[in-house]
Write a protein that holds these residues in place. Structure first.
Motif, PDB file in Angstrom:
ATOM      1  N   LEU A 143     -53.315 -21.677 -17.367  1.00 14.19           N
ATOM      2  CA  LEU A 143     -52.830 -22.570 -18.422  1.00 14.19           C
ATOM      3  C   LEU A 143     -53.776 -22.549 -19.620  1.00 14.19           C
ATOM      4  CD1 LEU A 143     -51.673 -25.547 -16.180  1.00 14.19           C
ATOM      5  CD2 LEU A 143     -50.204 -23.927 -17.386  1.00 14.19           C
ATOM      6  N   SER A 144     -55.053 -22.396 -19.374  1.00 20.13           N
ATOM      7  CA  SER A 144     -56.014 -22.273 -20.482  1.00 20.13           C
ATOM      8  C   SER A 144     -55.892 -20.928 -21.191  1.00 20.13           C
ATOM      9  CB  SER A 144     -57.454 -22.445 -19.959  1.00 20.13           C
ATOM     10  OG  SER A 144     -57.663 -23.741 -19.438  1.00 20.13           O
ATOM     11  N   ALA A 145     -55.446 -19.891 -20.448  1.00 21.24           N
ATOM     12  CA  ALA A 145     -55.378 -18.534 -20.995  1.00 21.24           C
ATOM     13  C   ALA A 145     -54.119 -18.258 -21.804  1.00 21.24           C
ATOM     14  CB  ALA A 145     -55.487 -17.514 -19.867  1.00 21.24           C
ATOM     15  N   GLY A 146     -53.142 -19.180 -21.776  1.00 20.76           N
ATOM     16  CA  GLY A 146     -51.955 -18.953 -22.601  1.00 20.76           C
ATOM     17  C   GLY A 146     -50.625 -19.186 -21.931  1.00 20.76           C
ATOM     18  N   ALA A 147     -50.607 -19.520 -20.642  1.00 24.33           N
ATOM     19  CA  ALA A 147     -49.337 -19.877 -20.000  1.00 24.33           C
ATOM     20  C   ALA A 147     -48.825 -21.178 -20.609  1.00 24.33           C
ATOM     21  CB  ALA A 147     -49.514 -20.021 -18.498  1.00 24.33           C
ATOM     22  N   ASP A 148     -47.511 -21.259 -20.802  1.00 25.02           N
ATOM     23  CA  ASP A 148     -46.901 -22.391 -21.494  1.00 25.02           C
ATOM     24  C   ASP A 148     -46.455 -23.502 -20.560  1.00 25.02           C
ATOM     25  OD1 ASP A 148     -46.573 -20.995 -24.240  1.00 25.02           O
ATOM     26  OD2 ASP A 148     -45.592 -19.617 -22.855  1.00 25.02           O
ATOM     27  N   VAL A 149     -46.171 -23.148 -19.303  1.00 23.48           N
ATOM     28  CA  VAL A 149     -45.543 -24.058 -18.353  1.00 23.48           C
ATOM     29  C   VAL A 149     -46.231 -23.885 -17.004  1.00 23.48           C
ATOM     30  CG1 VAL A 149     -43.343 -24.739 -17.268  1.00 23.48           C
ATOM     31  CG2 VAL A 149     -43.337 -23.764 -19.579  1.00 23.48           C
ATOM     32  N   LEU A 150     -46.324 -24.987 -16.224  1.00 24.34           N
ATOM     33  CA  LEU A 150     -46.890 -24.916 -14.887  1.00 24.34           C
ATOM     34  C   LEU A 150     -45.767 -24.802 -13.864  1.00 24.34           C
ATOM     35  CD1 LEU A 150     -49.233 -25.107 -12.876  1.00 24.34           C
ATOM     36  CD2 LEU A 150     -49.007 -27.602 -12.984  1.00 24.34           C
ATOM     37  N   GLY A 151     -45.851 -23.808 -12.998  1.00 21.70           N
ATOM     38  CA  GLY A 151     -44.867 -23.629 -11.945  1.00 21.70           C
ATOM     39  C   GLY A 151     -45.326 -24.233 -10.631  1.00 21.70           C
ATOM     40  N   ALA A 152     -44.400 -24.304  -9.678  1.00 22.06           N
ATOM     41  CA  ALA A 152     -44.691 -24.800  -8.336  1.00 22.06           C
ATOM     42  C   ALA A 152     -43.609 -24.262  -7.405  1.00 22.06           C
ATOM     43  CB  ALA A 152     -44.736 -26.330  -8.310  1.00 22.06           C
ATOM     44  N   LEU A 153     -43.833 -24.423  -6.090  1.00 21.61           N
ATOM     45  CA  LEU A 153     -42.908 -23.845  -5.116  1.00 21.61           C
ATOM     46  C   LEU A 153     -42.845 -24.702  -3.855  1.00 21.61           C
ATOM     47  CD1 LEU A 153     -41.176 -21.438  -3.982  1.00 21.61           C
ATOM     48  CD2 LEU A 153     -43.342 -20.453  -3.191  1.00 21.61           C
ATOM     49  N   ASP A 154     -41.667 -25.165  -3.517  1.00 21.96           N
ATOM     50  CA  ASP A 154     -41.339 -25.793  -2.237  1.00 21.96           C
ATOM     51  C   ASP A 154     -42.505 -26.590  -1.635  1.00 21.96           C
ATOM     52  OD1 ASP A 154     -38.870 -24.663  -2.518  1.00 21.96           O
ATOM     53  OD2 ASP A 154     -39.194 -23.058  -1.080  1.00 21.96           O
ATOM     54  N   PRO A 155     -42.780 -27.765  -2.179  1.00 17.27           N
ATOM     55  CA  PRO A 155     -43.942 -28.553  -1.710  1.00 17.27           C
ATOM     56  C   PRO A 155     -43.903 -28.923  -0.236  1.00 17.27           C
ATOM     57  CG  PRO A 155     -43.154 -29.371  -3.822  1.00 17.27           C
ATOM     58  CD  PRO A 155     -42.131 -28.379  -3.346  1.00 17.27           C
ATOM     59  N   ALA A 156     -42.701 -29.063   0.332  1.00 12.44           N
ATOM     60  CA  ALA A 156     -42.609 -29.411   1.752  1.00 12.44           C
ATOM     61  C   ALA A 156     -42.633 -28.173   2.641  1.00 12.44           C
ATOM     62  CB  ALA A 156     -41.346 -30.233   2.014  1.00 12.44           C
ATOM     63  N   LEU A 157     -41.741 -27.221   2.417  1.00 11.67           N
ATOM     64  CA  LEU A 157     -41.572 -26.105   3.345  1.00 11.67           C
ATOM     65  C   LEU A 157     -42.602 -25.001   3.170  1.00 11.67           C
ATOM     66  CD1 LEU A 157     -37.696 -25.735   3.677  1.00 11.67           C
ATOM     67  CD2 LEU A 157     -39.310 -27.017   5.091  1.00 11.67           C
ATOM     68  N   ILE A 158     -43.138 -24.817   1.981  1.00 11.92           N
ATOM     69  CA  ILE A 158     -44.179 -23.805   1.779  1.00 11.92           C
ATOM     70  C   ILE A 158     -45.563 -24.444   1.867  1.00 11.92           C
ATOM     71  CG2 ILE A 158     -45.221 -22.193   0.141  1.00 11.92           C
ATOM     72  CD1 ILE A 158     -42.738 -21.062   1.425  1.00 11.92           C
ATOM     73  N   ASP A 159     -45.795 -25.507   1.122  1.00  9.50           N
ATOM     74  CA  ASP A 159     -47.115 -26.144   1.144  1.00  9.50           C
ATOM     75  C   ASP A 159     -47.317 -27.034   2.361  1.00  9.50           C
ATOM     76  OD1 ASP A 159     -48.344 -25.008  -1.036  1.00  9.50           O
ATOM     77  OD2 ASP A 159     -47.647 -26.513  -2.454  1.00  9.50           O
ATOM     78  N   GLY A 160     -46.243 -27.567   2.943  1.00  4.80           N
ATOM     79  CA  GLY A 160     -46.360 -28.379   4.144  1.00  4.80           C
ATOM     80  C   GLY A 160     -46.843 -29.795   3.912  1.00  4.80           C
TER      81      GLY A 160
ATOM     82  N   GLN B 117     -51.511 -30.932 -20.578  1.00  3.61           N
ATOM     83  CA  GLN B 117     -50.376 -31.364 -21.399  1.00  3.61           C
ATOM     84  C   GLN B 117     -49.300 -30.273 -21.467  1.00  3.61           C
ATOM     85  OE1 GLN B 117     -50.025 -34.699 -23.021  1.00  3.61           O
ATOM     86  NE2 GLN B 117     -51.331 -34.763 -21.198  1.00  3.61           N
ATOM     87  N   LYS B 118     -48.922 -29.791 -20.276  1.00  2.21           N
ATOM     88  CA  LYS B 118     -47.912 -28.750 -20.150  1.00  2.21           C
ATOM     89  C   LYS B 118     -46.715 -29.270 -19.345  1.00  2.21           C
ATOM     90  CE  LYS B 118     -50.480 -25.328 -21.896  1.00  2.21           C
ATOM     91  NZ  LYS B 118     -50.151 -24.641 -23.159  1.00  2.21           N
ATOM     92  N   PRO B 119     -45.519 -28.759 -19.624  1.00  2.00           N
ATOM     93  CA  PRO B 119     -44.356 -29.102 -18.805  1.00  2.00           C
ATOM     94  C   PRO B 119     -44.413 -28.389 -17.454  1.00  2.00           C
ATOM     95  CG  PRO B 119     -43.741 -27.529 -20.496  1.00  2.00           C
ATOM     96  CD  PRO B 119     -45.173 -27.888 -20.759  1.00  2.00           C
ATOM     97  N   ILE B 120     -43.487 -28.757 -16.562  1.00  2.00           N
ATOM     98  CA  ILE B 120     -43.431 -28.219 -15.199  1.00  2.00           C
ATOM     99  C   ILE B 120     -42.077 -27.563 -14.968  1.00  2.00           C
ATOM    100  CG2 ILE B 120     -43.334 -28.866 -12.742  1.00  2.00           C
ATOM    101  CD1 ILE B 120     -45.308 -31.138 -13.421  1.00  2.00           C
TER     102      ILE B 120
ATOM    103  N   ILE C 222     -44.080 -18.477 -20.850  1.00  2.00           N
ATOM    104  CA  ILE C 222     -44.639 -17.971 -19.605  1.00  2.00           C
ATOM    105  C   ILE C 222     -44.962 -19.151 -18.690  1.00  2.00           C
ATOM    106  CG2 ILE C 222     -46.577 -16.744 -18.560  1.00  2.00           C
ATOM    107  CD1 ILE C 222     -46.763 -15.058 -21.088  1.00  2.00           C
ATOM    108  N   VAL C 223     -44.452 -19.057 -17.460  1.00  2.00           N
ATOM    109  CA  VAL C 223     -44.710 -20.071 -16.437  1.00  2.00           C
ATOM    110  C   VAL C 223     -45.764 -19.524 -15.481  1.00  2.00           C
ATOM    111  CG1 VAL C 223     -43.713 -21.546 -14.647  1.00  2.00           C
ATOM    112  CG2 VAL C 223     -42.303 -20.820 -16.595  1.00  2.00           C
ATOM    113  N   ALA C 224     -46.864 -20.244 -15.305  1.00  2.00           N
ATOM    114  CA  ALA C 224     -47.877 -19.873 -14.321  1.00  2.00           C
ATOM    115  C   ALA C 224     -47.376 -20.307 -12.953  1.00  2.00           C
ATOM    116  CB  ALA C 224     -49.200 -20.559 -14.650  1.00  2.00           C
ATOM    117  N   PHE C 225     -46.993 -19.324 -12.115  1.00  2.00           N
ATOM    118  CA  PHE C 225     -46.233 -19.588 -10.905  1.00  2.00           C
ATOM    119  C   PHE C 225     -47.015 -19.210  -9.649  1.00  2.00           C
ATOM    120  CE2 PHE C 225     -42.870 -17.874  -7.904  1.00  2.00           C
ATOM    121  CZ  PHE C 225     -42.533 -19.125  -7.403  1.00  2.00           C
TER     122      PHE C 225
END
Length: 409
Positions: free
Chosen positions: A179-196, A213-216, A157-160
């Protein structure tokens, strides 16, 4: 005489008379959920059951490398899609619809996950929305699905953050809780165009991953030079933090649009830092070049993305179909090239996601698919019903239907 193996078998049994993709006839000995041996004329364990494969083609269980189980309308009434053309249109439309309809991520993810297993998928990575409106509700539903199917489906499960990390205050705290509750992976989205602000966004993403200590696994839709710029920032952090082999970049559309020289320079860094790429092989969007990635040592694997949700009416829990769509997108026609497409939803996907004990060898988890096809290329193109699906040593489906009325606990 053949003894039929039940769906609950978890001890020693023997699958006989199956064909490997090179045509070799073999038996498969299975004990306690693992492959004990593969070879011709294997001995039967005393008291062990036998399943006659009747000359069917033997494949490993399939791997779904990128989907969104929590969003699906699978099995529900048809969703009429009238959403606008922009990415933000789809994001806001989905959030509004899920809140107004009371969409149940638990029930829907379970329905689609069972369909995946029935079609032969035994390993799966799903992204789950972590949202400041819904909190962890969607995650809680998918965690319940993972628990229900834990004996037959290995699920990551990716926390997205579907709206990005910076635009909605409190998202980082929710990801921390996920991530503490059981998600296995950390997600992210478009750091430039969405997050700015790609620097701040990536710094916070990598800090969260390091803390837990989780993958991305990051969605990167950003095109051309913008995407290449973000990619460079991401690779800088992978190198600085020693996260080689722990990062997946999903979609990576920019790699299909850059000039060859710039693209190949970026691919060399990607290979050196062991960053994997995920493609859904969309028909009308630039995609990372499959054969160039293979030649340069870059891992490229496949997935569906969303299936029957407010974003898209398309998709299927049959990973052979996804392999065919990958092959079509990349113009693969030769039988040996079609095998590359299958690798994207099997061995390569398992390696990229970190699914252990995968494959058709002694010691691997007994995840097997039998179907009637002349060979692997034929199986991808024809996609025949699965004669048998074995997950963790248990027979869970026969002739395209669950082996019992319901898959899972």
């Amino acid at each position: 005489m053949t003894t039929t193996v039940t769906h609950t078998t978890n001890h020693a049994w023997l699958m006989t008379n199956v064909r490997q993709t090179d045509g070799t006839r073999v038996d498969v000995s299975i004990a306690n959920g693992r492959i004990a041996a593969i070879g011709p004329n294997l001995p039967r364990e005393p008291g062990g059951a036998i399943e006659d494969g009747a000359g069917a083609l033997l494949l490993p269980g399939f791997v779904e490398g990128h989907t969104h189980l929590d969003k699906t309308t699978w099995g529900m009434s048809w969703y009429r899609n009238e959403v606008g053309p922009k990415l933000t249109d789809r994001i806001e439309n989905e959030r509004r619809w899920r809140a107004q309809s009371g969409h149940d991520a638990g029930a829907q993810s379970l329905a689609l996950a069972r369909a995946f297993v029935q079609a032969g998928t035994t390993r799966l990575r799903t992204h789950v929305d972590i949202d400041t409106d819904a909190g962890l509700r969607h995650l809680e539903g998918v965690l319940a699905t993972r628990d229900t199917l834990r004996d037959v489906l290995d699920m990551q499960i990716v926390a997205f953050p579907q709206s990005g990390l910076l635009g909605r205050p409190g998202t980082d705290a929710l990801l921390d809780r996920a991530l503490s509750a059981g998600a296995d992976v950390l997600g992210a989205l478009d750091p430039a165009l969405i997050d700015g602000d790609p620097v701040t966004s990536l710094d916070l993403t990598f800090e969260l991953a390091q803390r837990h200590q989780k993958p991305i696994d990051i969605h990167l839709h950003e095109p051309g030079e913008i995407g290449a710029f973000t990619f460079g920032l991401l690779l800088d952090r992978v190198a600085a933090l020693g996260m080689q082999g722990q990062v997946v970049v999903s979609h990576a559309f920019c790699l299909g649009a850059l000039p060859e020289r710039e693209r190949d320079t970026l691919l060399a860094r990607i290979a050196d830092l062991c960053v994997a790429l995920l493609t859904t092989a969309p028909p009308s969007t630039p995609v990372p070049p499959l054969k160039t990635c293979i030649d340069k040592g870059v891992t490229l694997f496949g997935g569906n993305d969303g299936i029957r949700d407010t974003w898209t009416p398309y998709g299927s829990p049959d990973m052979l179909e996804r392999a065919m769509l990958i092959a079509m997108r990349y113009g693969l026609r030769r039988d040996d090239d079609l095998a590359l497409a299958f690798d994207c939803v099997s061995t390569t996907a398992a390696r990229a996601c970190g699914f252990a004990q995968y494959g058709l060898q002694a010691g691997a988890r007994a995840d097997l698919v039998l179907l009637d096809a002349d060979g692997l290329a034929h199986a991808i193109v024809a996609r025949p019903p699965r004669k048998l699906v074995v997950a963790n040593g248990r027979i869970v489906a026969r002739h395209g239907a669950p082996a019992t009325h319901r898959i899972g606990r």
